[in-house]
Design a protein around this motif. Structure first.
Motif, mmCIF file in Angstrom:
data_model
loop_
_atom_site.group_PDB
_atom_site.id
_atom_site.type_symbol
_atom_site.label_atom_id
_atom_site.label_comp_id
_atom_site.label_asym_id
_atom_site.label_seq_id
_atom_site.Cartn_x
_atom_site.Cartn_y
_atom_site.Cartn_z
ATOM 1 N N CYS A 285 0.862 -1.187 0.000
ATOM 2 C CA CYS A 285 0.000 0.000 0.000
ATOM 3 C C CYS A 285 0.897 1.234 0.000
ATOM 4 O O CYS A 285 1.377 1.649 1.059
ATOM 5 C CB CYS A 285 -0.928 0.008 1.216
ATOM 6 N N SER A 286 1.122 1.799 -1.153
ATOM 7 C CA SER A 286 2.015 2.945 -1.254
ATOM 8 C C SER A 286 1.306 4.235 -0.850
ATOM 9 O O SER A 286 0.073 4.298 -0.768
ATOM 10 C CB SER A 286 2.534 3.078 -2.684
ATOM 11 N N MET A 287 2.084 5.270 -0.612
ATOM 12 C CA MET A 287 1.520 6.566 -0.231
ATOM 13 C C MET A 287 0.734 7.189 -1.375
ATOM 14 O O MET A 287 -0.106 8.058 -1.164
ATOM 15 C CB MET A 287 2.638 7.505 0.226
ATOM 16 N N GLY A 288 0.957 6.725 -2.606
ATOM 17 C CA GLY A 288 0.235 7.264 -3.752
ATOM 18 C C GLY A 288 -1.140 6.668 -3.967
ATOM 19 O O GLY A 288 -1.877 7.104 -4.856
ATOM 20 N N PRO B 213 -6.712 10.157 -1.188
ATOM 21 C CA PRO B 213 -5.262 9.987 -1.368
ATOM 22 C C PRO B 213 -4.549 9.901 -0.021
ATOM 23 O O PRO B 213 -4.736 10.777 0.838
ATOM 24 C CB PRO B 213 -4.850 11.251 -2.128
ATOM 25 N N LEU B 214 -3.735 8.883 0.154
ATOM 26 C CA LEU B 214 -3.103 8.689 1.461
ATOM 27 C C LEU B 214 -2.093 9.789 1.782
ATOM 28 O O LEU B 214 -1.920 10.145 2.953
ATOM 29 C CB LEU B 214 -2.440 7.315 1.515
ATOM 30 N N GLY B 215 -1.432 10.317 0.765
ATOM 31 C CA GLY B 215 -0.506 11.408 1.023
ATOM 32 C C GLY B 215 -1.187 12.609 1.656
ATOM 33 O O GLY B 215 -0.609 13.302 2.498
ATOM 34 N N THR B 216 -2.431 12.851 1.269
ATOM 35 C CA THR B 216 -3.227 13.935 1.860
ATOM 36 C C THR B 216 -3.802 13.516 3.200
ATOM 37 O O THR B 216 -3.801 14.303 4.166
ATOM 38 C CB THR B 216 -4.369 14.331 0.909
ATOM 39 N N ARG C 40 -1.583 13.930 6.371
ATOM 40 C CA ARG C 40 -0.989 15.218 6.729
ATOM 41 C C ARG C 40 -1.393 15.692 8.122
ATOM 42 O O ARG C 40 -0.541 16.144 8.901
ATOM 43 C CB ARG C 40 -1.353 16.277 5.681
ATOM 44 N N ALA C 41 -2.671 15.635 8.439
ATOM 45 C CA ALA C 41 -3.109 16.126 9.754
ATOM 46 C C ALA C 41 -2.559 15.280 10.897
ATOM 47 O O ALA C 41 -2.013 15.833 11.867
ATOM 48 C CB ALA C 41 -4.638 16.194 9.801
ATOM 49 N N PRO C 42 -2.675 13.939 10.849
ATOM 50 C CA PRO C 42 -2.082 13.143 11.937
ATOM 51 C C PRO C 42 -0.577 13.365 12.087
ATOM 52 O O PRO C 42 -0.061 13.482 13.197
ATOM 53 C CB PRO C 42 -2.382 11.695 11.523
ATOM 54 N N MET C 43 0.121 13.440 10.967
ATOM 55 C CA MET C 43 1.570 13.649 11.025
ATOM 56 C C MET C 43 1.917 15.008 11.618
ATOM 57 O O MET C 43 2.858 15.142 12.400
ATOM 58 C CB MET C 43 2.169 13.552 9.616
ATOM 59 N N SER D 237 11.320 10.086 -0.642
ATOM 60 C CA SER D 237 10.933 10.416 -2.009
ATOM 61 C C SER D 237 9.746 11.377 -1.958
ATOM 62 O O SER D 237 9.121 11.571 -0.905
ATOM 63 C CB SER D 237 10.549 9.143 -2.766
ATOM 64 N N ALA D 238 9.416 11.969 -3.108
ATOM 65 C CA ALA D 238 8.395 13.025 -3.145
ATOM 66 C C ALA D 238 7.045 12.548 -2.630
ATOM 67 O O ALA D 238 6.352 13.279 -1.902
ATOM 68 C CB ALA D 238 8.259 13.561 -4.570
ATOM 69 N N ALA D 239 6.632 11.337 -2.979
ATOM 70 C CA ALA D 239 5.316 10.845 -2.558
ATOM 71 C C ALA D 239 5.210 10.783 -1.039
ATOM 72 O O ALA D 239 4.156 11.100 -0.469
ATOM 73 C CB ALA D 239 5.064 9.461 -3.153
ATOM 74 N N TYR D 240 6.268 10.391 -0.372
ATOM 75 C CA TYR D 240 6.229 10.259 1.092
ATOM 76 C C TYR D 240 6.493 11.590 1.781
ATOM 77 O O TYR D 240 5.984 11.834 2.882
ATOM 78 C CB TYR D 240 7.213 9.168 1.538
ATOM 79 N N ALA D 241 7.245 12.461 1.127
ATOM 80 C CA ALA D 241 7.446 13.795 1.684
ATOM 81 C C ALA D 241 6.145 14.576 1.723
ATOM 82 O O ALA D 241 5.979 15.477 2.553
ATOM 83 C CB ALA D 241 8.486 14.551 0.858
ATOM 84 N N ALA D 242 5.185 14.212 0.866
ATOM 85 C CA ALA D 242 3.899 14.911 0.839
ATOM 86 C C ALA D 242 3.111 14.721 2.129
ATOM 87 O O ALA D 242 2.250 15.536 2.470
ATOM 88 C CB ALA D 242 3.068 14.422 -0.344
ATOM 89 N N ALA D 243 3.385 13.643 2.853
ATOM 90 C CA ALA D 243 2.619 13.346 4.067
ATOM 91 C C ALA D 243 3.010 14.226 5.254
ATOM 92 O O ALA D 243 2.205 14.392 6.178
ATOM 93 C CB ALA D 243 2.796 11.878 4.445
#
Length: 260
Positions: free
Chosen positions: A130-133, A141-144, A147-150, A168-174
């Motif tokens: 289950c990727s962040m994308g 979208p999991l990247g979005t 964000r609040a919990p993180m 990587s960019a996808a995980y940095a979005a979180a």
């Protein structure tokens, strides 16, 4: 120092260990968000297999990953540092570190995950896909979603020390470090020295070796400038770009001559 790592797409088998104990995972402030993603993922994968494969972006050859996700609650669990594999983790070589370096890894490494949010390498988890994308039907979208919990948990995890961001960019979005945390955060690019181009495969290998070198040496840089100096002492060619304005991270370019 807190080191932020991406997960690996490929993962080792879960094995025959005891199943996941969600309450035992680090960063307990993420527990509710983890439970929601786990529930959604298991329900998706226990239903229409073709739909699950489409949502997860899996090829026909990876159809078995759907059944694996459906059984996450009862599958064996192993330390995350054993589950994650691939170029970066092979170069990092957690299993071959000495005892002191392994202790440093347990304290400082944080692996981001579409399913768990973020875990320590000592946290016991099952193998999953289950990727962040991924966009889960009930959560988006999991990247979005993360964000609040993180944002409520990661600043405390970062403490008052250096944050080395290798995601990587996808995980940095979180989670994007903000404010004074950003001012002591360093991101890293790996560049081919003769061409100044970003390298791909060797990027992951270099980052893994770099983290291993820092853990083995036992150095504890307190800010990005000290980190650059420590890496140079360890034999790396490093260029530093300070933030252009407040609230931005430092940028480190690690230059390599071989790309393989």
């Amino acid at each position: 120092m807190l080191v932020l790592l991406p997960p690996s797409e490929g993962k080792a088998a879960s094995g025959r260990g005891a199943p996941l104990e969600p309450e035992s995972l680090s960063l307990p402030g993420l527990a509710a968000a983890r439970a929601a993603v786990l529930d959604e993922l298991v329900e998706l994968c226990a239903g229409d297999e073709d739909k699950a494969r489409e949502v997860l972006g899996l090829s026909e050859g990876l159809r078995g990953e759907v059944a694996k996700n459906a059984g996450l609650r009862t599958a064996g669990a192993r330390p995350a540092g054993e589950i994650y594999t691939g170029v970066l983790y092979d170069a990092l070589g957690l299993a071959s570190l000495d005892a002191a370096a392994r202790e440093r890894a347990a304290r400082s490494l944080l692996v981001f995950s579409g399913l768990w949010g973020a875990v320590r390498v000592t946290d016991r988890i099952p193998s999953y896909r289950c990727s962040m994308g991924v966009r889960l039907p009930g959560l988006g979208p999991l990247g979005t979603y993360w964000r609040a919990p993180m944002a409520s948990v990661l600043p405390e995890a970062a403490g008052d020390g250096l944050v080395l961001d290798l995601r990587s960019a996808a995980y940095a979005a979180a989670w994007k470090p903000k404010g004074e945390v950003a001012g002591r955060t360093a991101t890293v690019r790996v560049l081919h020295a003769p061409t100044r181009k970003v390298v791909s495969h060797f990027n992951k290998a270099t980052k893994g070796r770099m983290v291993r070198a820092l853990l083995t040496a036992g150095v504890a840089p307190e800010d990005p400038a000290e980190l650059a100096g420590a890496l140079r002492d360890l034999g790396y060619e490093v260029e530093v770009r300070a933030p252009g304005r407040a609230g931005q991270a430092w940028a480190l370019d690690v230059l390599v001559t071989e790309v393989h």
